[in-house]
Scaffold this motif. Structure first.
Motif, PDB file in Angstrom:
ATOM      1  N   VAL A   1      -3.248  -1.279 -18.838  1.00  0.00           N
ATOM      2  CA  VAL A   1      -2.572  -2.356 -17.938  1.00  0.00           C
ATOM      3  C   VAL A   1      -2.457  -3.629 -18.496  1.00  0.00           C
ATOM      4  CG1 VAL A   1      -2.778  -3.471 -15.709  1.00  0.00           C
ATOM      5  CG2 VAL A   1      -3.153  -0.848 -15.885  1.00  0.00           C
TER       6      VAL A   1
ATOM      7  N   TRP B   1       0.417  -4.872 -20.452  1.00  0.00           N
ATOM      8  CA  TRP B   1       1.730  -5.389 -19.801  1.00  0.00           C
ATOM      9  C   TRP B   1       1.466  -6.559 -18.900  1.00  0.00           C
ATOM     10  CZ3 TRP B   1       1.324  -0.219 -20.086  1.00  0.00           C
ATOM     11  CH2 TRP B   1       2.274   0.725 -20.916  1.00  0.00           C
TER      12      TRP B   1
ATOM     13  N   TYR C   1      -4.859  -9.560 -16.375  1.00  0.00           N
ATOM     14  CA  TYR C   1      -5.226  -8.587 -15.408  1.00  0.00           C
ATOM     15  C   TYR C   1      -6.785  -8.361 -15.398  1.00  0.00           C
ATOM     16  CZ  TYR C   1      -5.920  -4.158 -12.887  1.00  0.00           C
ATOM     17  OH  TYR C   1      -6.349  -3.164 -12.044  1.00  0.00           O
TER      18      TYR C   1
ATOM     19  N   ASP D   1      -1.530  -6.894  -8.237  1.00  0.00           N
ATOM     20  CA  ASP D   1      -0.657  -6.937  -9.096  1.00  0.00           C
ATOM     21  C   ASP D   1       0.432  -5.687  -9.377  1.00  0.00           C
ATOM     22  OD1 ASP D   1      -1.925  -9.275 -10.688  1.00  0.00           O
ATOM     23  OD2 ASP D   1      -3.665  -8.177 -10.936  1.00  0.00           O
TER      24      ASP D   1
ATOM     25  N   LEU E   1       3.039  -5.207 -12.135  1.00  0.00           N
ATOM     26  CA  LEU E   1       3.125  -4.324 -13.110  1.00  0.00           C
ATOM     27  C   LEU E   1       4.257  -3.196 -13.152  1.00  0.00           C
ATOM     28  CD1 LEU E   1       1.305  -2.436 -15.354  1.00  0.00           C
ATOM     29  CD2 LEU E   1       0.405  -1.221 -13.360  1.00  0.00           C
TER      30      LEU E   1
END
Length: 252
Positions: free
Chosen positions: A88, A91, A95, A112, A116
């Motif tokens: 994750v 991207w 995070y 998020d 995402l």
């Protein structure tokens, strides 16, 4: 964008930029939904003393996964396991995960999620794609049969390649049912009028979720194993895992 590899003895596609490994799922047809044979298998587990609590709510909600119908599937790619925290962050670099203990653990996304989904170059699986992938050619409660699934079927961290490989189904997919995984379909109770192919049902409102048995670990004796069943579905709320799908790359 894609590289063909052999992962755990099986053909795979790796998304080069992120490193996410996908398996190619063959096309075909399958019976989607909670069948009478599966309901009978759950009753058999109950009669054998395998239910810790009353599972009448499960039977009362069985209609949410019915009627069973034949669905046609085209080949597609689906991630070998849910996206991890580290994946994750490819991207969403900032995070932070409140649930995973390691970067190789399943990412459970809350605030998020929209960011995402907007950043991913992939799609969410339709419910049909998810269940087809989870069943991997079987018609039983889980891909391992009609026996009561146990905590040994849970897999929530993918840092141990040997363990991940041992957990794969016939399509080379691991941890189907462990984490709750969001689908592209909007939540609609039951399959009346649903498509006969892999298209998601769209509309307003929350999406549908599949799986989630590891989200309640350690199990408290509330029949969490029911969340491992291939046909179990419910409405999304709070956090979710993401296992993306993609189109099969053209032959080169």
């Amino acid at each position: 964008m894609w590289a063909e590899e052999i992962v755990a003895g099986r053909a795979a596609w790796r998304h080069v930029a992120s490193g996410v490994v996908f398996r190619e799922v063959p096309g075909g047809t399958f019976q989607m939904g909670l069948s009478e044979a599966e309901l009978a298998a759950v009753r058999a587990i109950e009669r054998a003393g395998g239910a810790e609590d009353s599972i009448e709510p499960f039977f009362a909600s069985a209609g949410n996964a019915q009627p069973v119908r034949e669905v046609r599937m085209e080949p597609f790619l689906i991630a070998r396991h849910p996206l991890t925290v580290a994946q994750v962050r490819h991207w969403l670099p900032e995070y932070e995960d409140d649930y995973a203990d390691t970067d190789s653990g399943t990412a459970r996304i809350e605030d998020d999620l929209d960011d995402l989904l907007e950043a991913l170059p992939f799609q969410l699986p339709s419910e049909a794609q998810w269940e087809y992938a989870a069943r991997a050619g079987t018609t039983t409660l889980t891909f391992r049969g009609d026996g009561k699934p146990g905590e040994d079927q849970l897999l929530d961290d993918f840092g141990d390649e040997q363990r991940t490989a041992a957990a794969e189904n016939a399509f080379g997919l691991a941890a189907m049912g462990s984490a709750n995984e969001i689908c592209a379909d909007v939540w609609i109770p039951g399959f009346a009028g649903a498509w006969a192919d892999a298209r998601p049902r769209t509309g307003d409102g929350p999406r549908t979720v599949r799986g989630g048995a590891a989200d309640l670990y350690p199990w408290q004796g509330c029949d969490e194993w029911l969340l491992l069943l291939a046909a179990t579905r419910y409405e999304h709320y709070q956090f979710t895992a993401v296992r993306p799908v993609a189109t099969v790359p053209p032959c080169t």
